[in-house]
Design a protein around this motif. Structure first.
Motif, PDB file in Angstrom:
ATOM      1  N   PHE A 161       7.034  29.855  -2.492  1.00  0.00           N
ATOM      2  CA  PHE A 161       6.697  28.670  -3.293  1.00  0.00           C
ATOM      3  C   PHE A 161       7.347  28.851  -4.652  1.00  0.00           C
ATOM      4  CE2 PHE A 161       4.112  25.744  -5.832  1.00  0.00           C
ATOM      5  CZ  PHE A 161       4.123  24.633  -5.004  1.00  0.00           C
ATOM      6  N   VAL A 162       8.139  27.867  -5.064  1.00  0.00           N
ATOM      7  CA  VAL A 162       9.020  27.999  -6.228  1.00  0.00           C
ATOM      8  C   VAL A 162       8.664  26.941  -7.271  1.00  0.00           C
ATOM      9  CG1 VAL A 162      11.424  27.933  -7.008  1.00  0.00           C
ATOM     10  CG2 VAL A 162      10.865  28.888  -4.765  1.00  0.00           C
ATOM     11  N   ALA A 163       8.689  27.340  -8.532  1.00  0.00           N
ATOM     12  CA  ALA A 163       8.471  26.414  -9.642  1.00  0.00           C
ATOM     13  C   ALA A 163       9.572  26.607 -10.670  1.00  0.00           C
ATOM     14  CB  ALA A 163       7.105  26.636 -10.285  1.00  0.00           C
ATOM     15  N   MET A 164      10.023  25.509 -11.272  1.00  0.00           N
ATOM     16  CA  MET A 164      11.085  25.557 -12.283  1.00  0.00           C
ATOM     17  C   MET A 164      10.638  24.831 -13.542  1.00  0.00           C
ATOM     18  SD  MET A 164      14.690  23.498 -12.489  1.00  0.00           S
ATOM     19  CE  MET A 164      13.778  22.121 -13.248  1.00  0.00           C
ATOM     20  N   TYR A 165      10.844  25.461 -14.687  1.00  0.00           N
ATOM     21  CA  TYR A 165      10.599  24.809 -15.973  1.00  0.00           C
ATOM     22  C   TYR A 165      11.898  24.817 -16.764  1.00  0.00           C
ATOM     23  CZ  TYR A 165       7.775  22.932 -19.754  1.00  0.00           C
ATOM     24  OH  TYR A 165       7.234  22.088 -20.709  1.00  0.00           O
ATOM     25  N   LEU A 166      12.251  23.652 -17.293  1.00  0.00           N
ATOM     26  CA  LEU A 166      13.496  23.471 -18.044  1.00  0.00           C
ATOM     27  C   LEU A 166      13.184  23.263 -19.517  1.00  0.00           C
ATOM     28  CD1 LEU A 166      16.544  22.740 -18.450  1.00  0.00           C
ATOM     29  CD2 LEU A 166      15.934  20.401 -17.766  1.00  0.00           C
ATOM     30  N   ASN A 167      13.756  24.111 -20.366  1.00  0.00           N
ATOM     31  CA  ASN A 167      13.714  23.910 -21.817  1.00  0.00           C
ATOM     32  C   ASN A 167      15.096  23.501 -22.289  1.00  0.00           C
ATOM     33  OD1 ASN A 167      11.527  26.400 -21.511  1.00  0.00           O
ATOM     34  ND2 ASN A 167      10.903  24.810 -22.921  1.00  0.00           N
ATOM     35  N   ILE A 168      15.148  22.571 -23.237  1.00  0.00           N
ATOM     36  CA  ILE A 168      16.412  22.012 -23.685  1.00  0.00           C
ATOM     37  C   ILE A 168      16.582  22.262 -25.182  1.00  0.00           C
ATOM     38  CG2 ILE A 168      17.803  19.915 -23.908  1.00  0.00           C
ATOM     39  CD1 ILE A 168      16.123  18.791 -21.541  1.00  0.00           C
ATOM     40  N   ALA A 169      17.715  22.820 -25.556  1.00  0.00           N
ATOM     41  CA  ALA A 169      18.141  22.933 -26.944  1.00  0.00           C
ATOM     42  C   ALA A 169      19.466  22.189 -27.042  1.00  0.00           C
ATOM     43  CB  ALA A 169      18.299  24.395 -27.346  1.00  0.00           C
ATOM     44  N   PRO A 170      19.946  21.902 -28.243  1.00  0.00           N
ATOM     45  CA  PRO A 170      21.208  21.155 -28.337  1.00  0.00           C
ATOM     46  C   PRO A 170      22.318  21.773 -27.501  1.00  0.00           C
ATOM     47  CG  PRO A 170      20.187  21.316 -30.491  1.00  0.00           C
ATOM     48  CD  PRO A 170      19.372  22.173 -29.560  1.00  0.00           C
ATOM     49  N   ASN A 171      22.822  21.005 -26.541  1.00  0.00           N
ATOM     50  CA  ASN A 171      23.942  21.406 -25.691  1.00  0.00           C
ATOM     51  C   ASN A 171      23.630  22.562 -24.754  1.00  0.00           C
ATOM     52  OD1 ASN A 171      25.839  19.555 -26.969  1.00  0.00           O
ATOM     53  ND2 ASN A 171      25.733  20.956 -28.706  1.00  0.00           N
ATOM     54  N   THR A 172      22.354  22.940 -24.651  1.00  0.00           N
ATOM     55  CA  THR A 172      22.004  24.132 -23.886  1.00  0.00           C
ATOM     56  C   THR A 172      20.740  23.900 -23.077  1.00  0.00           C
ATOM     57  OG1 THR A 172      22.901  25.434 -25.729  1.00  0.00           O
ATOM     58  CG2 THR A 172      21.694  26.619 -24.018  1.00  0.00           C
ATOM     59  N   ALA A 173      20.725  24.396 -21.847  1.00  0.00           N
ATOM     60  CA  ALA A 173      19.547  24.341 -20.988  1.00  0.00           C
ATOM     61  C   ALA A 173      19.116  25.760 -20.646  1.00  0.00           C
ATOM     62  CB  ALA A 173      19.852  23.564 -19.707  1.00  0.00           C
ATOM     63  N   PHE A 174      17.802  25.988 -20.664  1.00  0.00           N
ATOM     64  CA  PHE A 174      17.239  27.286 -20.312  1.00  0.00           C
ATOM     65  C   PHE A 174      16.270  27.081 -19.149  1.00  0.00           C
ATOM     66  CE2 PHE A 174      18.419  27.608 -24.770  1.00  0.00           C
ATOM     67  CZ  PHE A 174      19.109  28.810 -24.808  1.00  0.00           C
ATOM     68  N   LEU A 175      16.554  27.748 -18.034  1.00  0.00           N
ATOM     69  CA  LEU A 175      15.744  27.606 -16.830  1.00  0.00           C
ATOM     70  C   LEU A 175      14.886  28.845 -16.619  1.00  0.00           C
ATOM     71  CD1 LEU A 175      18.069  26.099 -14.062  1.00  0.00           C
ATOM     72  CD2 LEU A 175      16.437  24.918 -15.528  1.00  0.00           C
ATOM     73  N   LYS A 176      13.610  28.598 -16.277  1.00  0.00           N
ATOM     74  CA  LYS A 176      12.723  29.648 -15.802  1.00  0.00           C
ATOM     75  C   LYS A 176      12.303  29.277 -14.391  1.00  0.00           C
ATOM     76  CE  LYS A 176      12.288  29.575 -20.428  1.00  0.00           C
ATOM     77  NZ  LYS A 176      12.603  28.441 -21.317  1.00  0.00           N
ATOM     78  N   ILE A 177      12.575  30.148 -13.439  1.00  0.00           N
ATOM     79  CA  ILE A 177      12.264  29.886 -12.044  1.00  0.00           C
ATOM     80  C   ILE A 177      11.271  30.944 -11.573  1.00  0.00           C
ATOM     81  CG2 ILE A 177      13.177  29.626  -9.712  1.00  0.00           C
ATOM     82  CD1 ILE A 177      15.919  29.066 -10.992  1.00  0.00           C
ATOM     83  N   ALA A 178      10.094  30.509 -11.128  1.00  0.00           N
ATOM     84  CA  ALA A 178       9.081  31.415 -10.594  1.00  0.00           C
ATOM     85  C   ALA A 178       9.058  31.308  -9.083  1.00  0.00           C
ATOM     86  CB  ALA A 178       7.713  31.079 -11.171  1.00  0.00           C
ATOM     87  N   SER A 179       8.880  32.448  -8.425  1.00  0.00           N
ATOM     88  CA  SER A 179       8.868  32.510  -6.965  1.00  0.00           C
ATOM     89  C   SER A 179       7.696  33.373  -6.527  1.00  0.00           C
ATOM     90  CB  SER A 179      10.190  33.107  -6.452  1.00  0.00           C
ATOM     91  OG  SER A 179      10.098  33.473  -5.105  1.00  0.00           O
ATOM     92  N   ALA A 180       6.844  32.815  -5.652  1.00  0.00           N
ATOM     93  CA  ALA A 180       5.661  33.525  -5.164  1.00  0.00           C
ATOM     94  C   ALA A 180       5.562  33.345  -3.653  1.00  0.00           C
ATOM     95  CB  ALA A 180       4.405  33.001  -5.850  1.00  0.00           C
ATOM     96  N   PRO A 181       4.843  34.240  -2.968  1.00  0.00           N
ATOM     97  CA  PRO A 181       4.754  34.124  -1.508  1.00  0.00           C
ATOM     98  C   PRO A 181       4.010  32.887  -1.035  1.00  0.00           C
ATOM     99  CG  PRO A 181       3.335  35.882  -2.317  1.00  0.00           C
ATOM    100  CD  PRO A 181       4.184  35.454  -3.454  1.00  0.00           C
ATOM    101  N   ASP A 182       3.170  32.286  -1.894  1.00  0.00           N
ATOM    102  CA  ASP A 182       2.437  31.081  -1.504  1.00  0.00           C
ATOM    103  C   ASP A 182       2.029  30.323  -2.766  1.00  0.00           C
ATOM    104  OD1 ASP A 182      -0.330  32.066  -2.370  1.00  0.00           O
ATOM    105  OD2 ASP A 182       0.211  33.575  -0.869  1.00  0.00           O
ATOM    106  N   GLU A 183       1.579  29.105  -2.559  1.00  0.00           N
ATOM    107  CA  GLU A 183       1.235  28.233  -3.685  1.00  0.00           C
ATOM    108  C   GLU A 183       0.059  28.778  -4.475  1.00  0.00           C
ATOM    109  OE1 GLU A 183       0.061  23.518  -4.510  1.00  0.00           O
ATOM    110  OE2 GLU A 183       0.755  24.185  -2.522  1.00  0.00           O
ATOM    111  N   ASN A 184      -0.951  29.327  -3.805  1.00  0.00           N
ATOM    112  CA  ASN A 184      -2.130  29.821  -4.499  1.00  0.00           C
ATOM    113  C   ASN A 184      -1.789  30.982  -5.424  1.00  0.00           C
ATOM    114  OD1 ASN A 184      -5.108  29.907  -4.869  1.00  0.00           O
ATOM    115  ND2 ASN A 184      -4.899  31.924  -3.903  1.00  0.00           N
TER     116      ASN A 184
END
Length: 335
Positions: A161-184
């Motif tokens: 189960f994967v979640a992505m959060y996107l932070n934006i700065a001028p001209n730049t994107a920062f991705l955080k991707i979390a990965s877990a064996p299940d949603e819980n």
């Protein structure tokens, strides 16, 4: 700001009237950098895998003493090619290095940034099986740049189960991707992952920190920053006009020599255009390094500064952060 070919150019034009506006616009419009594919290079180890294998091994070839940080709360950070891998138990978080962000691509086009980065980057490492949003934390018409869903990790074949959060700065994107064996498991670890103003997944950036050693910081390091503000008269009616610009520009340069001696120079300019004030300070003394600190003698009024010190990893290098509590320097190695 003009970007392309892996470069970015910032141009500041100072003028005391608008008489040359057409010429300025023509000049700025003539500056062009050829575009390149914005996708990052594909790591040979796209999944978590063994933190001591693949890209983690190559990171050690850069010559830094520390490529792993073991945190007191159970998380471990490991330097890898395309990201900093932060893992605890079966949960893994990928702090991707800075990616290009092209604002016109998402302004008035109907394309959402969170969809683009999920479909373009997350799908590079995971075969997406479902996609959903959690917009209950929206503020007005603003939603968090957050996407989640089930996917299969391309390297291992594991369903995650994967979640992505996107932070934006001028001209730049920062991705955080979390990965877990299940949603819980992911919900328990990141109960506020989807929140627009206090996402605990977004806050994982704080784990991109690595200790320093004396041999790591030997050499020249520089820092610089410029901020501007434009002012306008808004009253009385009929007399609205431009009121000028103020500017604040600072720079710092540190040289850490072998044997424990250092020098530093600090310059700055502040004030309104046409009435600027400048300063320059120079220091010389000795320094000592421990894993998370640098002490430097003979600073302001002869005092010793105790800096909190750590490396922040970026693609192709590291930023040396020195924080004295009153001033913070984000230093890059000078060539």
């Amino acid at each position: 700001t003009i970007s392309g070919a892996g470069k970015m150019v910032n141009i500041i034009v100072l003028a005391n009237s608008d008489a040359y506006q057409a010429d300025i616009s023509e000049f700025l419009g003539s500056v062009n950098l050829p575009k390149i594919d914005p996708r990052p290079e594909t790591s040979t180890s796209p999944g978590a895998g063994d933190p001591q294998s693949g890209s983690a091994r190559r990171a050690k070839d850069e010559g830094y003493a520390f490529n792993t940080t073991n945190w007191d709360d159970g998380w471990t950070s490991v330097v890898q090619d395309d990201w900093v891998l932060v893992h605890k138990g079966q949960t893994r978080v990928y702090l991707l290095y800075a990616l290009p962000y092209n604002a016109p691509q998402f302004s008035g086009t109907g394309v959402r940034a969170r969809d683009f980065y999920w479909d373009t980057y997350v799908s590079k490492y995971f075969a997406i099986q479902s996609k959903q949003y959690r917009d209950e934390s929206s503020i007005g018409s603003f939603n968090a740049e957050y996407v989640e869903g089930w996917a299969t990790e391309r390297q291992t074949g594991d369903k995650r189960f994967v979640a992505m959060y996107l932070n934006i700065a001028p001209n730049t994107a920062f991705l955080k991707i979390a990965s877990a064996p299940d949603e819980n498991t992911l919900r328990q670890q990141f109960p506020n992952s989807h929140k627009i103003d206090q996402s605990d997944l977004s806050a994982m950036d704080r784990y991109n920190q690595f200790p320093v050693s004396a041999s790591d910081i030997v050499g020249n390091w520089t820092d610089g920053d410029t901020s501007t503000a434009h002012w306008y008269y808004v009253s009385p009616a009929g007399y609205e006009t431009y009121a000028g610009m103020t500017i604040a520009s600072t720079s710092a340069a540190f040289n850490f020599a072998k044997g424990g001696n250092y020098t530093s120079q600090h310059r700055g300019t502040t004030g309104s255009v046409g009435n600027l004030n400048s300063f320059k300070q120079s220091y010389k003394g000795t320094y000592k390094v421990s894993n998370w600190s640098v002490s430097a003698t003979n600073r302001w009024q002869g005092k010793t500064d105790e800096f909190k010190a750590y490396f922040k990893v970026v693609r192709g290098g590291r930023i040396l952060v020195l924080d004295s509590g009153g001033a913070t320097y984000n230093l890059v190695r000078a060539k």
